[in-house]
Design a protein around this motif. Structure first.
Motif, PDB file in Angstrom:
ATOM      1  N   LEU A 179     -21.578   4.476  14.751  1.00  0.00           N
ATOM      2  CA  LEU A 179     -22.754   5.225  15.198  1.00  0.00           C
ATOM      3  C   LEU A 179     -22.945   5.055  16.697  1.00  0.00           C
ATOM      4  CD1 LEU A 179     -25.013   6.953  13.950  1.00  0.00           C
ATOM      5  CD2 LEU A 179     -26.418   4.896  13.881  1.00  0.00           C
ATOM      6  N   LYS A 180     -23.147   6.160  17.391  1.00  0.00           N
ATOM      7  CA  LYS A 180     -23.348   6.146  18.834  1.00  0.00           C
ATOM      8  C   LYS A 180     -24.801   6.490  19.157  1.00  0.00           C
ATOM      9  CE  LYS A 180     -18.595   7.564  19.820  1.00  0.00           C
ATOM     10  NZ  LYS A 180     -17.724   8.587  20.450  1.00  0.00           N
ATOM     11  N   PRO A 181     -25.298   6.035  20.304  1.00  0.00           N
ATOM     12  CA  PRO A 181     -26.681   6.358  20.678  1.00  0.00           C
ATOM     13  C   PRO A 181     -26.896   7.862  20.756  1.00  0.00           C
ATOM     14  CG  PRO A 181     -25.825   4.595  22.064  1.00  0.00           C
ATOM     15  CD  PRO A 181     -24.658   5.112  21.272  1.00  0.00           C
TER      16      PRO A 181
ATOM     17  N   SER B 115     -33.301   5.322  12.829  1.00  0.00           N
ATOM     18  CA  SER B 115     -33.971   6.535  13.325  1.00  0.00           C
ATOM     19  C   SER B 115     -35.242   6.183  14.094  1.00  0.00           C
ATOM     20  CB  SER B 115     -34.306   7.459  12.146  1.00  0.00           C
ATOM     21  OG  SER B 115     -33.131   7.877  11.477  1.00  0.00           O
ATOM     22  N   GLU B 116     -36.014   5.229  13.552  1.00  0.00           N
ATOM     23  CA  GLU B 116     -37.216   4.811  14.267  1.00  0.00           C
ATOM     24  C   GLU B 116     -36.866   4.134  15.585  1.00  0.00           C
ATOM     25  OE1 GLU B 116     -39.262   2.316  11.556  1.00  0.00           O
ATOM     26  OE2 GLU B 116     -40.022   3.979  10.312  1.00  0.00           O
TER      27      GLU B 116
END
Length: 405
Positions: A179-181, A208-209
């Motif tokens: 997962l990337k920013p 997600s938060e």
């Protein structure tokens, strides 16, 4: 130290499998040997009962089983058994050299004269009857091969189980690792109806938060940098004049008030997702904002026109909505000028804030277009809609609040 949870789980399952195999093998051998000894002891007990019955009937002390011998003299006993009998043991199990195995049972039979019982020693040579030892000796290799094969099958099953049980966690770990920013957080494991699915769902929600918090922080930094610098620039330019006139002082005071309102909005947006929503009366918030303007003499009651229902229930955050209304009214008064007329109405779910604009009046600057973006973000934080309509002689802001269900 294991480098993977799969290796650790396989080691645990394999160790547990081997432990169970060893324990059950030992238990099976113990049960077999105990059963064998109990069988021999039962046969000797039956033979002893038969001898006692014959003696009572006046018969002899002969034995029916060829592997059981009766001795009247202690010295005639086998050497390995003699020591147990001399010690007064009534029953004993004796292991002699060369694989010899004896069972001893001592009987006290009625004698020829009263008070003089005869002692009889029953000795069973159980060596020929030992089935377990013979089985181990004859087919021990086959049993060992079968045990090793079953152990190997159990280890293979443990490896398969560890791979099957851990594979969803490894897939989730790979998804998190890749997962990337800024990427959308959606894990395939969240569709599972077990603890791993719950973990993936909660992890996706937390990420997600976190991304939303980082986005709000970035927006806060951007808005604070732009809005506050704009206000400070206007204040510096005003103070740079040699003799600030009355208009310049009013402009400076307005910029200070606007800066305070902007700071409140920015901080409210920064914590918007941590403030619970509620159902409240928007008309009460509007009246509070108007009373503040009347108290500060920024608004004359004759310049105000209201067309609002008695109650206006909406869903959102009361504090953020108050800041939004105050900023919209403040912007309307600032851009409209001292003689502006302000009209607030509500129809078809739309709250309209309209102010008149004097085309001949010198336009003042307050926040540029980025101020509208800030107000839109404040409305979007509550799922409200905000629209701006600029005309030659009027300016209109339409706010569509979220109505309670």
């Amino acid at each position: 130290m294991f480098k993977s949870i799969r290796h650790g789980l396989f080691a645990a399952l394999a160790g547990f499998t081997l432990l169970i195999c060893v324990c059950y093998t030992g238990l099976a051998l113990i049960v077999a040997y105990v059963t064998e000894d109990m069988l021999i002891d039962r046969l000797m007990a039956r033979e002893a009962a038969a001898i006692e019955a014959r003696v009572r009937q006046g018969g002899g002390t002969g034995v029916d089983e060829g592997w059981i011998h009766a001795y009247r003299d202690l010295s005639a006993l086998p050497p390995a058994v003699r020591a147990e009998a001399a010690a007064g043991r009534q029953r004993a199990e004796v292991f002699a050299g060369g694989g010899r195995h004896y069972h001893l049972r001592t009987l006290d039979l009625p004698g020829a004269s009263a008070g003089a019982p005869r002692r009889l020693y029953l000795v069973a040579d159980a060596g020929p009857l030992l089935v377990v030892s013979a089985v181990v000796r004859d087919i021990g290799a086959v049993l060992l091969a079968v045990a090793l094969g079953l152990t190997g099958l159990a280890l293979l099953l443990a490896w398969w189980l560890s791979r099957r049980l851990v594979s969803p966690l490894l897939a989730l770990a790979d998804a998190v690792r890749g997962l990337k920013p800024g990427d959308a957080v959606a894990f395939d494991a969240s569709r599972r109806r077990d603890e791993i699915g719950y973990l993936a769902e909660r992890l996706g929600t937390a990420l997600s938060e976190l991304h939303a918090a980082l986005a709000r922080e970035h927006a806060f930094t951007r808005d604070a940098g732009h809005e506050l610098r704009t206000r400070l620039t206007v204040m510096r330019n005003t103070l740079a004049g040699a003799q600030p006139d009355k208009y310049a002082v009013a402009q400076l005071r307005t910029q200070v008030d606007a800066m305070a309102g902007t700071v409140d909005v920015l901080f409210a947006l920064a914590r918007a997702e941590h403030v619970a929503g509620e159902t409240f009366d928007l008309r009460a918030s509007i009246e509070d904002a108007l009373l503040k303007l009347l108290d500060t003499q920024a608004l004359d009651g004759e310049q105000l026109a209201l067309d609002l229902p008695d109650r206006l229930p909406v869903s959102g955050n009361r504090h953020l909505a108050m800041l939004l209304i105050e900023n919209c009214l403040g912007n309307a008064l600032f851009h409209g000028g001292p003689g502006t007329r302000l009209a607030l109405s509500f129809a078809d779910g739309v709250l309209a804030i309209a102010n008149s604009v004097d085309p001949a009046r010198h336009r003042a600057t307050q926040g540029f277009l980025h101020g509208q973006n800030l107000l839109r973000r404040a409305a979007a934080a509550m799922d409200w809609d905000l629209r701006f309509e600029a005309g030659a002689a009027s300016y209109r802001v339409e706010l569509v609040p979220l109505r309670p269900r």
